[in-house]
Design an enzyme around this catalytic site. Structure first.
Site, PDB file in Angstrom:
ATOM      1  N   HIS A 274      21.276  47.776  57.722  1.00 47.48           N
ATOM      2  CA  HIS A 274      21.937  46.708  56.974  1.00 47.48           C
ATOM      3  C   HIS A 274      21.327  45.365  57.375  1.00 47.48           C
ATOM      4  CE1 HIS A 274      25.039  44.149  55.260  1.00 47.48           C
ATOM      5  NE2 HIS A 274      25.318  45.194  54.510  1.00 47.48           N
ATOM      6  N   ASP A 331      27.644  53.021  52.608  1.00 45.93           N
ATOM      7  CA  ASP A 331      27.283  54.003  51.588  1.00 45.93           C
ATOM      8  C   ASP A 331      26.997  55.387  52.148  1.00 45.93           C
ATOM      9  OD1 ASP A 331      27.542  52.347  49.391  1.00 45.93           O
ATOM     10  OD2 ASP A 331      25.599  51.429  49.764  1.00 45.93           O
TER      11      ASP A 331
HETATM   12  N1  CMC Z   1      15.321  54.183  57.318  1.00 43.04           N
HETATM   13  C1  CMC Z   1      14.197  54.023  58.047  1.00 43.04           C
HETATM   14  N2  CMC Z   1      13.732  52.827  58.444  1.00 43.04           N
HETATM   15  C2  CMC Z   1      14.437  51.748  58.071  1.00 43.04           C
HETATM   16  C3  CMC Z   1      15.627  51.845  57.322  1.00 43.04           C
HETATM   17  C4  CMC Z   1      16.059  53.121  56.955  1.00 43.04           C
HETATM   18  N3  CMC Z   1      17.182  53.284  56.237  1.00 43.04           N
HETATM   19  N4  CMC Z   1      16.136  50.613  57.105  1.00 43.04           N
HETATM   20  C5  CMC Z   1      15.291  49.762  57.687  1.00 43.04           C
HETATM   21  N5  CMC Z   1      14.274  50.436  58.278  1.00 43.04           N
HETATM   22  C6  CMC Z   1      13.170  49.865  59.054  1.00 43.04           C
HETATM   23  C7  CMC Z   1      12.156  49.246  58.132  1.00 43.04           C
HETATM   24  O1  CMC Z   1      11.129  50.154  57.785  1.00 43.04           O
HETATM   25  C8  CMC Z   1      11.661  48.085  58.947  1.00 43.04           C
HETATM   26  O2  CMC Z   1      10.703  48.592  59.861  1.00 43.04           O
HETATM   27  P1  CMC Z   1       9.449  47.661  60.334  1.00 43.04           P
HETATM   28  O3  CMC Z   1      10.076  46.502  61.048  1.00 43.04           O
HETATM   29  O4  CMC Z   1       8.665  48.565  61.223  1.00 43.04           O
HETATM   30  O5  CMC Z   1       8.751  47.258  59.081  1.00 43.04           O
HETATM   31  C9  CMC Z   1      12.875  47.640  59.747  1.00 43.04           C
HETATM   32  O6  CMC Z   1      13.714  48.799  59.826  1.00 43.04           O
HETATM   33  C10 CMC Z   1      13.640  46.510  59.096  1.00 43.04           C
HETATM   34  O7  CMC Z   1      13.869  46.867  57.749  1.00 43.04           O
HETATM   35  P2  CMC Z   1      14.028  45.840  56.572  1.00 43.04           P
HETATM   36  O8  CMC Z   1      13.880  46.521  55.272  1.00 43.04           O
HETATM   37  O9  CMC Z   1      13.127  44.663  56.851  1.00 43.04           O
HETATM   38  O10 CMC Z   1      15.530  45.362  56.807  1.00 43.04           O
HETATM   39  P3  CMC Z   1      16.419  44.583  55.769  1.00 43.04           P
HETATM   40  O11 CMC Z   1      17.485  43.922  56.550  1.00 43.04           O
HETATM   41  O12 CMC Z   1      15.570  43.743  54.891  1.00 43.04           O
HETATM   42  O13 CMC Z   1      16.996  45.771  54.844  1.00 43.04           O
HETATM   43  C11 CMC Z   1      18.322  47.509  53.989  1.00 43.04           C
HETATM   44  C12 CMC Z   1      18.273  46.264  54.894  1.00 43.04           C
HETATM   45  C13 CMC Z   1      19.778  47.931  53.818  1.00 43.04           C
HETATM   46  C14 CMC Z   1      17.768  47.166  52.608  1.00 43.04           C
HETATM   47  C15 CMC Z   1      17.503  48.644  54.647  1.00 43.04           C
HETATM   48  O14 CMC Z   1      18.036  48.954  55.915  1.00 43.04           O
HETATM   49  C16 CMC Z   1      17.429  49.892  53.755  1.00 43.04           C
HETATM   50  O15 CMC Z   1      16.562  49.987  52.893  1.00 43.04           O
HETATM   51  N6  CMC Z   1      18.366  50.892  53.984  1.00 43.04           N
HETATM   52  C17 CMC Z   1      18.416  52.062  53.140  1.00 43.04           C
HETATM   53  C18 CMC Z   1      19.143  51.738  51.836  1.00 43.04           C
HETATM   54  C19 CMC Z   1      20.637  51.544  52.042  1.00 43.04           C
HETATM   55  O16 CMC Z   1      21.296  52.309  52.698  1.00 43.04           O
HETATM   56  N7  CMC Z   1      21.175  50.492  51.398  1.00 43.04           N
HETATM   57  C20 CMC Z   1      22.608  50.179  51.422  1.00 43.04           C
HETATM   58  C21 CMC Z   1      22.886  48.913  52.140  1.00 43.04           C
HETATM   59  S1  CMC Z   1      24.619  48.669  52.544  1.00 43.04           S
HETATM   60  C22 CMC Z   1      25.480  48.558  51.091  1.00 43.04           C
HETATM   61  C23 CMC Z   1      24.957  47.615  50.081  1.00 43.04           C
HETATM   62  O17 CMC Z   1      24.377  46.575  50.368  1.00 43.04           O
HETATM   63  O18 CMC Z   1      25.163  47.897  48.907  1.00 43.04           O
END
Ligand code: CMC
Length: 396
Positions: A274, A331
């Site tokens: 998140h 989720d």
């Molecule tokens: N699985 C594997 N690696 C992950 C994941 C994951 N679910 N989430 C983040 N990472 C890694 C990502 O690859 C990155 O690695 P690096 O620093 O080596 O490049 C690091 O963690 C930071 O990720 P980010 O995408 O820069 O983080 P963010 O804060 O921009 O994204 C997020 C947050 C929710 C979009 C992301 O964690 C994600 O894609 N999660 C899976 C989708 C998900 O469950 N979404 C629902 C969010 S909660 C409810 C809502 O908002 O609706």
């Protein structure tokens, strides 16, 4: 253009001030108008929380009664709007129908849509909360080829939605005496409260951005629904179930954890991570507990729940997930409850949209109450070619 801050994803940009929702991501705290999510989830009706988000205070009994009456009264949709569904192919994704039909509400209420008038604004906001379950259920009924079920004034918000979804098709909800399983109603009420608002998430920011241009609220909320649909946001609940189905068995969990860690592989563990919560998501904690309760009450032994628990257990022990502070989010478990309630997987994000409508309209109302709101218009860092002269087409 060097004077602008380059902040893709708005990681360090506050786009507005707001009195609605507070999140402390390090300590897993979520407050709606100052009230902890745990207390609201345990003691409130969803409409009580919607009122709180919109008005800033919890309603008293009289206020809640009036609000519920107004919501029920507005649940009916115009017959012409109902016919819109006939234009969609049966296999259209329900979110596609939701975006289109909610946007089209602006074609029905334009004559009274003066966004400068606070009375009309409140009416538009309650209208959307009232109509969203009807439109959502209609999209499901259309996709399975069943006739539309009209909303009922004698049922509460969650009962009414379940009735419109499953009437005469599922003994789980409605029997011959129209008895609705109150455990299911309670679970749905809880999920709606947990999803109601989450400050400046992508869909709410989209609603605010659209509203900053003075666009009508139905169009703004339709824009929010579009933003919610993606798998990085509300679409994650659907993606989680698809992912669990793909993992298939507990034996395969380590393979998928390794896949999620592989920087060459775009696969992510859906329902994990998140932007704001870096310790735990308080909503996920509540939902995991409810999952146990719903599954034991329905005596469902859903192997996907066992699998989800195994994925969580493996991930939380893994260096990669610990270091990156990736925990289950709201989720991860919500879909398992929806599935136990009989909601089909492609409706999961629609469920999120029904609940989040209360947050979207609360933010829209808050914004409209401000004396002046600048149009949201981010700048960019231009990285394209410098000025140059064009060549005639035959010389290119
Ligand atoms: N699985 C594997 N690696 C992950 C994941 C994951 N679910 N989430 C983040 N990472 C890694 C990502 O690859 C990155 O690695 P690096 O620093 O080596 O490049 C690091 O963690 C930071 O990720 P980010 O995408 O820069 O983080 P963010 O804060 O921009 O994204 C997020 C947050 C929710 C979009 C992301 O964690 C994600 O894609 N999660 C899976 C989708 C998900 O469950 N979404 C629902 C969010 S909660 C409810 C809502 O908002 O609706």
């Amino acid at each position: 253009l060097g004077c602008f801050t380059h902040d893709p994803g708005f990681v360090a940009t506050a786009s507005c001030t707001s009195k609605i929702t507070y999140i402390d991501g390090d300590n897993g705290i979520l407050l709606y108008r100052g009230y902890p999510i745990e207390q609201l989830a345990e003691h409130c009706e969803f409409t009580e929380v919607a009122y709180l988000l919109m008005h800033g205070e919890l309603p008293n009994e009289r206020e809640l009664l009036d609000f519920d009456l107004e919501i029920s009264d507005r649940a009916i949709i115009h017959e012409s709007l109902r016919k819109f569904f006939d234009g969609f192919h049966y296999d259209a994704h329900p979110m596609a129908m939701l975006v289109g039909v909610v946007g089209s509400l602006s074609a029905f209420y334009h004559s009274e849509m003066n966004i400068k008038d606070p009375v009309q604004r409140l009416r538009a906001a309650t209208r959307m909360i009232g109509k969203m379950p009807t439109i959502a259920a209609a999209s499901y009924r259309h996709s399975v080829g069943r006739p539309f079920v009209y909303p009922r004034m004698d049922l509460n918000y969650c009962e009414n939605f379940l009735n419109m979804m499953f009437s005469r098709s599922s003994q789980n909800y409605i029997d011959q005496d129209h008895y609705i399983d109150q455990d299911f109603v309670k679970a749905l009420n809880l999920l709606f409260i947990l999803h109601a608002d989450h400050e400046q998430n992508a869909s709410t920011s989209t609603v605010r951005l659209a509203a900053s241009t003075g666009a009508n609220p139905y169009a703004c909320v339709a824009a929010g629904i579009a933003a919610l649909w993606g798998p990085a946001h509300g679409g994650a609940n659907e993606a989680v179930l698809n992912m669990l189905a793909e993992i298939g068995s507990v034996d395969n969990v380590p393979k998928y954890i390794a896949k999620a860690k592989d920087s060459e592989d775009p696969f992510r563990l859906m329902g994990f991570g998140h932007r704001v919560y870096k310790n735990f998501d308080p909503r996920a904690t509540i939902i995991r507990k409810t999952c146990h309760e719903v599954l034991s009450k329905t005596q469902t032994n859903d192997p996907l729940f066992e699998l989800a628990l195994a994925v969580e257990e493996h991930a939380l022990k893994d260096e990669y997930f610990i270091e990156k502070k990736l925990y289950p989010n709201v989720d991860f478990y919500s879909g398992i409850i929806y599935k136990a309630l009989g909601i089909p997987v492609d409706m999961f994000t629609v469920m999120f949209a029904i609940a989040r409508t209360s947050g979207w309209v609360a933010h829209w109302l808050e914004m409209m109450e401000e004396a002046s709101t600048p149009i949201s218009r981010p700048r960019q860092l231009y990285v394209g070619p410098a000025q140059r002269d064009l060549a005639a087409i035959k010389n290119r």
